[in-house]
Design an enzyme around this catalytic site. Sequence first.
Site, PDB file in Angstrom:
ATOM      1  CD  GLU A  60      -0.894   0.197   3.887  1.00  0.00           C
ATOM      2  OE1 GLU A  60      -1.893  -0.724   3.821  1.00  0.00           O
ATOM      3  OE2 GLU A  60      -0.694   0.802   4.648  1.00  0.00           O
ATOM      4  CG  HIS A  62      -0.634   5.358   3.656  1.00  0.00           C
ATOM      5  ND1 HIS A  62       0.558   5.753   4.185  1.00  0.00           N
ATOM      6  CD2 HIS A  62      -0.579   4.318   3.737  1.00  0.00           C
ATOM      7  CE1 HIS A  62       1.053   4.894   4.732  1.00  0.00           C
ATOM      8  NE2 HIS A  62       0.286   3.905   4.723  1.00  0.00           N
ATOM      9  CG  HIS A  66       3.601   3.780   8.205  1.00  0.00           C
ATOM     10  ND1 HIS A  66       2.505   4.016   9.087  1.00  0.00           N
ATOM     11  CD2 HIS A  66       3.234   3.148   7.282  1.00  0.00           C
ATOM     12  CE1 HIS A  66       1.445   3.304   8.183  1.00  0.00           C
ATOM     13  NE2 HIS A  66       1.940   2.856   7.290  1.00  0.00           N
ATOM     14  CG  HIS A 100       4.489   1.111   3.146  1.00  0.00           C
ATOM     15  ND1 HIS A 100       3.849   2.175   2.618  1.00  0.00           N
ATOM     16  CD2 HIS A 100       3.763   0.767   4.296  1.00  0.00           C
ATOM     17  CE1 HIS A 100       2.746   2.539   3.221  1.00  0.00           C
ATOM     18  NE2 HIS A 100       2.613   1.628   4.131  1.00  0.00           N
ATOM     19  CB  CYS A 114       3.633   1.185  13.093  1.00  0.00           C
ATOM     20  SG  CYS A 114       3.120   1.986  11.602  1.00  0.00           S
TER      21      CYS A 114
HETATM   22 MN    MN Z   1       1.125   1.858   5.674  1.00  0.00          MN
END
Ligand code: MN
Length: 153
Positions: A60, A62, A66, A100, A114
Amino acid sequence: MSVRRATGPCRWEGVEVRAYKGEATHFAGVTRQVLFEGSARLPGQWRYFEVAPGGYTSLERHAHVHAVMVVRGSGAVLVGREVHPLAPQDLVEVPPLTWHQFRATGAEPLGFLCLVAAERDLPQHPDATQLAELRRDPAVAAFIRTGETPATP
Ligand code: MN
């Protein structure tokens, strides 16, 4: 409650061990625990993910980022076009809009903390064109898992 005690390896009082996402996305053998929900004064969410041996998180990207610390097991991560091995205490930064995926590669689960912003966009998953583009790089092609039935050669 100010203190919630550890009850076992990466398990805590009052913290529910949840399935990673709904059923629909491309991942396998992943659980999620929300350790800290954050607040107006600390607008982040701190989570713990655990990937079972052989499992992987969804591929994914975004706009949110992170900040990750590996805390148990061994694995590997794809960030952009780079694949890196992972061991406890390694740190991983995932920049905005960067593909990632985390995989557990050892006999024990891969566990990592995370940190994300409390307010964040939803993950995007690659469409067929984006997947083909990613797979043009042989190292990336060999690494990624999408939950699809593997193509027979
Ligand atoms: Mn992610």
